[in-house]
Design a protein around this motif. Structure first.
Motif, short mmCIF file in Angstrom:
data_model
loop_
_atom_site.label_atom_id
_atom_site.label_comp_id
_atom_site.label_asym_id
_atom_site.label_seq_id
_atom_site.Cartn_x
_atom_site.Cartn_y
_atom_site.Cartn_z
N VAL A 165 7.94 -42.15 -36.48
CA VAL A 165 7.99 -41.40 -37.74
C VAL A 165 6.82 -41.69 -38.67
N GLY A 166 6.04 -42.72 -38.38
CA GLY A 166 4.89 -43.03 -39.22
C GLY A 166 5.26 -43.64 -40.56
N VAL A 167 6.35 -44.38 -40.58
CA VAL A 167 6.79 -45.07 -41.79
C VAL A 167 6.73 -46.57 -41.50
N SER A 168 6.28 -47.35 -42.46
CA SER A 168 6.11 -48.79 -42.23
C SER A 168 7.44 -49.47 -41.93
N LEU A 169 7.34 -50.58 -41.21
CA LEU A 169 8.53 -51.38 -40.91
C LEU A 169 9.20 -51.86 -42.20
N VAL A 170 8.40 -52.22 -43.16
CA VAL A 170 8.94 -52.71 -44.44
C VAL A 170 9.79 -51.62 -45.09
N ASN A 171 9.27 -50.40 -45.16
CA ASN A 171 10.02 -49.32 -45.80
C ASN A 171 11.28 -48.96 -45.02
N LEU A 172 11.20 -48.97 -43.69
CA LEU A 172 12.39 -48.70 -42.89
C LEU A 172 13.42 -49.82 -43.05
N SER A 173 12.95 -51.05 -43.17
CA SER A 173 13.86 -52.18 -43.37
C SER A 173 14.59 -52.07 -44.70
N VAL A 174 13.88 -51.65 -45.73
CA VAL A 174 14.49 -51.45 -47.04
C VAL A 174 15.60 -50.39 -46.92
N LEU A 175 15.32 -49.33 -46.21
CA LEU A 175 16.31 -48.27 -46.01
C LEU A 175 17.49 -48.78 -45.19
N LYS A 176 17.20 -49.48 -44.11
CA LYS A 176 18.23 -50.00 -43.22
C LYS A 176 19.18 -50.96 -43.92
N ASN A 177 18.65 -51.72 -44.87
CA ASN A 177 19.46 -52.73 -45.56
C ASN A 177 20.05 -52.23 -46.88
N ASP A 178 20.09 -50.90 -47.03
CA ASP A 178 20.69 -50.29 -48.23
C ASP A 178 20.03 -50.75 -49.53
N ARG A 179 18.73 -51.00 -49.49
CA ARG A 179 18.04 -51.40 -50.72
C ARG A 179 17.15 -50.28 -51.24
N ALA A 180 17.11 -49.15 -50.53
CA ALA A 180 16.27 -48.03 -50.96
C ALA A 180 16.89 -47.34 -52.17
N ARG A 181 16.05 -46.96 -53.09
CA ARG A 181 16.51 -46.23 -54.27
C ARG A 181 16.23 -44.75 -54.14
N ALA A 182 15.34 -44.39 -53.20
CA ALA A 182 14.97 -42.99 -52.99
C ALA A 182 14.39 -42.85 -51.59
N ILE A 183 14.38 -41.62 -51.09
CA ILE A 183 13.77 -41.33 -49.81
C ILE A 183 13.19 -39.92 -49.88
N ARG A 184 12.00 -39.75 -49.35
CA ARG A 184 11.38 -38.43 -49.33
C ARG A 184 12.07 -37.57 -48.28
N PHE A 185 12.18 -36.29 -48.58
CA PHE A 185 12.80 -35.38 -47.61
C PHE A 185 12.04 -35.39 -46.29
N SER A 186 10.71 -35.48 -46.35
CA SER A 186 9.91 -35.49 -45.12
C SER A 186 10.23 -36.73 -44.27
N THR A 187 10.45 -37.86 -44.92
CA THR A 187 10.81 -39.09 -44.20
C THR A 187 12.21 -38.96 -43.62
#
Length: 79
Positions: free
Chosen positions: A31-53
């Protein structure tokens, strides 16, 4: 307090990766997204996500958005 409790949204990325036998590293490559950003998402720490992502992740995992993001019950507000 975890962001899940604040937003009422849980990301099932970890569960979907396990079900599909895919690593976070492989998903990052697809998907071309960094491991760090995916980890934040995976661990329910994301506050937002782009529709494209969101779309790219769902395509790579062959899932619907509703399988990836689910609304969790939130405690009722105390009077």
């Amino acid at each position: 307090m975890p962001d899940t409790e604040l937003s009422g949204v849980h990301c099932r990325l970890d569960e979907l990766l396990t079900e599909r036998g895919m690593t976070l590293t492989r998903l990052s490559e697809l998907v071309g997204v960094s491991l760090v950003n995916l980890s934040v998402l995976k661990n329910d720490r994301a506050r937002a996500i782009r529709f494209s992502t969101l779309t790219a992740i769902c395509r790579a995992l062959r899932c619907d958005i509703g399988e990836l993001l689910v609304v969790t019950p939130t405690p009722e507000a105390q009077p």
